[in-house]
Write a protein that holds these residues in place. Structure first.
Motif, PDB file in Angstrom:
ATOM      1  N   ILE A  84       0.827  -1.214   0.000  1.00 23.20           N
ATOM      2  CA  ILE A  84       0.000   0.000   0.000  1.00 23.20           C
ATOM      3  C   ILE A  84       0.864   1.268   0.000  1.00 23.20           C
ATOM      4  N   PRO A  85       1.863   1.355   0.907  1.00 24.24           N
ATOM      5  CA  PRO A  85       2.719   2.543   0.845  1.00 24.24           C
ATOM      6  C   PRO A  85       3.436   2.677  -0.487  1.00 24.24           C
ATOM      7  N   SER A  86       3.831   1.539  -1.095  1.00 21.85           N
ATOM      8  CA  SER A  86       4.520   1.611  -2.390  1.00 21.85           C
ATOM      9  C   SER A  86       3.612   2.222  -3.446  1.00 21.85           C
ATOM     10  N   LEU A  87       2.352   1.793  -3.432  1.00 24.09           N
ATOM     11  CA  LEU A  87       1.416   2.325  -4.426  1.00 24.09           C
ATOM     12  C   LEU A  87       1.191   3.816  -4.192  1.00 24.09           C
ATOM     13  N   PHE A  88       1.057   4.185  -2.913  1.00 26.77           N
ATOM     14  CA  PHE A  88       0.891   5.597  -2.567  1.00 26.77           C
ATOM     15  C   PHE A  88       2.090   6.396  -3.084  1.00 26.77           C
ATOM     16  N   ALA A  89       3.290   5.842  -2.832  1.00 29.91           N
ATOM     17  CA  ALA A  89       4.514   6.535  -3.247  1.00 29.91           C
ATOM     18  C   ALA A  89       4.550   6.671  -4.770  1.00 29.91           C
ATOM     19  N   ALA A  90       4.132   5.617  -5.478  1.00 30.54           N
ATOM     20  CA  ALA A  90       4.156   5.664  -6.939  1.00 30.54           C
ATOM     21  C   ALA A  90       3.243   6.782  -7.439  1.00 30.54           C
ATOM     22  N   ALA A 133      -8.275   2.954  -8.609  1.00 31.90           N
ATOM     23  CA  ALA A 133      -8.803   1.645  -8.987  1.00 31.90           C
ATOM     24  C   ALA A 133      -7.663   0.700  -9.338  1.00 31.90           C
ATOM     25  N   SER A 134      -6.678   1.198 -10.106  1.00 37.37           N
ATOM     26  CA  SER A 134      -5.549   0.340 -10.458  1.00 37.37           C
ATOM     27  C   SER A 134      -4.828  -0.108  -9.197  1.00 37.37           C
ATOM     28  N   ALA A 135      -4.702   0.827  -8.247  1.00 37.47           N
ATOM     29  CA  ALA A 135      -4.010   0.490  -7.009  1.00 37.47           C
ATOM     30  C   ALA A 135      -4.763  -0.609  -6.273  1.00 37.47           C
ATOM     31  N   ILE A 136      -6.075  -0.503  -6.264  1.00 38.26           N
ATOM     32  CA  ILE A 136      -6.868  -1.522  -5.552  1.00 38.26           C
ATOM     33  C   ILE A 136      -6.753  -2.866  -6.256  1.00 38.26           C
ATOM     34  N   VAL A 137      -6.850  -2.842  -7.607  1.00 34.08           N
ATOM     35  CA  VAL A 137      -6.714  -4.078  -8.372  1.00 34.08           C
ATOM     36  C   VAL A 137      -5.368  -4.725  -8.074  1.00 34.08           C
ATOM     37  N   LEU A 138      -4.320  -3.906  -8.059  1.00 30.42           N
ATOM     38  CA  LEU A 138      -2.983  -4.418  -7.802  1.00 30.42           C
ATOM     39  C   LEU A 138      -2.885  -5.028  -6.421  1.00 30.42           C
ATOM     40  N   ALA A 139      -3.416  -4.308  -5.436  1.00 35.32           N
ATOM     41  CA  ALA A 139      -3.312  -4.777  -4.061  1.00 35.32           C
ATOM     42  C   ALA A 139      -4.098  -6.063  -3.883  1.00 35.32           C
ATOM     43  N   ALA A 140      -5.199  -6.204  -4.638  1.00 37.10           N
ATOM     44  CA  ALA A 140      -6.023  -7.396  -4.526  1.00 37.10           C
ATOM     45  C   ALA A 140      -5.374  -8.577  -5.240  1.00 37.10           C
ATOM     46  N   GLY A 141      -4.417  -8.275  -6.110  1.00 35.33           N
ATOM     47  CA  GLY A 141      -3.726  -9.349  -6.808  1.00 35.33           C
ATOM     48  C   GLY A 141      -4.269  -9.533  -8.217  1.00 35.33           C
ATOM     49  N   THR A 142      -3.382  -9.447  -9.213  1.00 33.28           N
ATOM     50  CA  THR A 142      -3.793  -9.613 -10.599  1.00 33.28           C
ATOM     51  C   THR A 142      -2.641 -10.227 -11.372  1.00 33.28           C
TER      52      THR A 142
END
Lengths: 473, 104
Positions: free
Chosen positions: A132-138, A182-191
């Motif tokens: 989550i922090p990585s996605l936030f940072a991105a 949305a992309s962040a959520i998809v990523l965190a949920a696993g894809t």
């Protein structure tokens, strides 16, 4: 030999070094808030950074691998080779955009590290706490990088300073933000297509960074840079959480917090609110009703000789400098004029608007460079009551900060902004290159005031000419 | 480190940041912004921490760029701040700043 190495690389020792570094950051920053301690404060913070850097290199796995030390050295050498000349050669007038650029590369570094972190965990397990922090940072790093570049472009004059508005901008921004989220959520949920999604996030955030800053007028840019600065700090702290590194968390968060406070202080100095600035459009003539009075009025232009006579026979002269003085590098000429007038027994004061120039404190820096005594400088609240008894106010390349529309035209986009009330003085002389409007792109009724006369030309040349006329009198 | 410890550190650091900046004269807004700007260059450390584990040319290139960016941020930031502040340095007696000097 082995024992010291073991000791130096122990986590305890490294943590101790980090703690020393934090202490130095905090002590240095608090030094930066006072004029007397500022220079030392900056050096203290820089030494804290050096200690944090060395402590990180000491960590056993950091220099692991045959190419790693070389790659690190390459990055450091390149960064130094680019950073030092840039910082050394930049003109004082271009300081704000330099800060924007340095802030942008910081955000860029955050985004790149987040990207690599992500790639690194492809297929494997990426703990949510790090993901989550990585996605936030991105997202935030990318916004900061592109936003800062736009701010740089606007201040440097590569892009027009006026707000650039696109139809449906707010909707587009909202959509971009939703895409990021949305992309962040998809990523965190696993894809399965992680690579695609992380790139999508970085790209959407990049476009968002551009779109958010483009519609903001040049006059608000300092506040925007400060805001992006705070963002970069927050994203650095997020990187710290992802990487389990205390130094990043502490330093990043301190910048995030102090940057937000500073942003607020700056906005307050302009009587603007941060949300209103981010909403954009300030200084646009698009939705702003053109100034009602004055536009059709006539402008009186004058000569250096007349100005010299007017100034020499005044009791009190107030000089109100603005960005025009900075651009023309006229501060030394202004200092000469001040000395010449004082030699004639004229009292000279400088009226410093908090946001004159492109940055708060911009004028103070320039005048200090030219050795203008600090006790001649007056802040806006101090000088405003003195204007009615001022014989002549000399406005040098300042425009919006003297615009009386801010006080008496409720329709004006700058209505409510505190200004230097130069229109209250007995006479006003405005030094200006042309009749072009100021950075905010708003017409200034001051120029059409019957007691105002204009001296057109380059500020430095005009001031020098007036000075020699004064000396010849 | 546990998540809760990290969040505690985060919150405390935020308070430190708020506290330190509470009162600053207008004159120093720009240098202060520039100084805090240099401090977030600390992301450089993030680049150092991950480069050893990275694999493939793309990741290495990205991280070298990140380290370069971080270094520019730190070195350029502190240097520019020092230059700005150098403009004030020559005045040993700042008459009107009694109230600000005491804060330190």
């Amino acid at each position: 030999m082995i024992l010291p190495a073991v000791f130096l690389q122990s986590t305890n020792f490294i943590d101790a070094l980090y703690i020393v570094a934090f202490g130095l950051f905090i002590y240095g920053l608090s030094g930066l808030t006072g004029p007397r301690t500022a220079v030392r404060g900056n050096k203290i913070a820089a030494s804290g950074m050096a200690i944090a850097f060395v402590a990180t290199l000491l960590q056993r796995h950091v220099l692991h691998g045959s190419s790693t030390p070389w790659l690190i050295a390459l990055g450091i050498v390149l960064g130094t080779a680019i950073g030092i000349p840039a910082a050394r050669n930049v003109h004082m007038t271009a300081m704000p955009q330099m800060v924007a650029l340095f802030n942008g590369v910081g955000g860029g570094a955050v985004a790149l590290i987040a990207w690599v972190e992500y790639r690194h965990h492809f297929g494997g397990q990426f703990a949510l706490k790090a993901e989550i922090p990585s996605l936030f940072a991105a997202i935030v790093g990318s916004i900061s990088f592109w936003g800062s570049n736009i701010a740089f472009g606007k201040l440097q004059g590569i892009l027009p300073g006026r707000p650039i508005k696109l139809p449906g901008q707010a909707a587009v921004n909202a959509v971009l933000f939703v895409i990021c989220l949305a992309s962040a959520i998809v990523l965190a949920a696993g894809t399965h297509s992680q690579g695609l999604f992380i790139l999508g996030i970085l790209l959407a955030a990049a476009v968002l960074g551009n779109m958010v800053v483009l519609p903001i007028g040049g006059a608000d840019m300092p506040v925007v840079i400060s805001l992006l600065n705070a963002f970069t700090g927050l994203s650095a702290a997020a990187t710290g959480i992802a990487l389990n590194n205390t130094a990043l968390i502490v330093a990043g968060m301190i910048v995030g917090a102090s940057g937000s406070i500073l942003t607020n202080l700056m906005a307050k100095a302009m009587n603007r609110s941060v949300p209103a600035i981010v909403a954009g459009g300030f200084g646009g003539t698009l939705d702003a009703p053109e100034s009602a009075g004055g536009e059709g009025g006539t402008v009186r232009s004058t000569s250096a000789q007349d100005v010299a006579i007017q100034l020499s026979y005044a009791r009190l002269v107030v000089i109100a400098p603005g960005y025009g003085m900075a651009v023309a590098q006229a501060q030394h000429a202004v200092r000469e004029l001040e000395k010449a007038l004082e030699a004639k027994g004229v009292e000279v004061k400088f009226a410093i608007h908090p946001v004159a120039g492109r940055m708060p404190g911009h004028m103070n820096v320039l005048l200090a460079e030219a050795d203008v005594p600090y006790d001649l400088l007056r802040e806006m609240d101090e000088i405003n009551p003195e204007f009615p008894r001022t014989d002549v106010t000399l406005v040098i390349g300042a425009n919006d900060v003297t615009n009386p529309a801010a006080k008496n035209q409720p329709g004006s986009p700058i209505y409510g902004m505190p200004i230097l009330e130069v229109d209250q003085s007995q006479a006003v002389i405005v030094l200006k290159r042309s009749m072009a409007s100021g950075f905010a792109g708003i017409d200034n009724p001051l120029f059409y005031d019957p007691k105002t006369s204009m001296l057109f030309g380059d500020a430095k040349a005009s001031v020098s000419e007036v000075t020699s006329e004064v000396q010849a009198l | 480190m546990s998540t809760i410890t990290e969040i505690a550190i985060l919150v405390l650091a935020a308070f430190v940041g708020f506290e330190v900046i509470s009162k600053v004269p207008n004159t120093l807004h720009t240098p202060l912004m520039s100084g805090t700007n240099a401090i977030h260059g600390i992301v450089l450390l993030g680049g150092l921490l991950v480069i050893a584990d990275s694999s493939g040319v793309l990741e290495k290139v990205l991280l070298v760029v990140a380290i370069t960016f971080g270094t520019i941020n730190i070195i350029g930031g502190f240097f520019v701040t020092d230059r700005m502040l150098g403009m004030f340095k020559r005045k040993p007696d700042l008459p009107e700043d009694g109230q600000e000097g005491e804060g330190e």
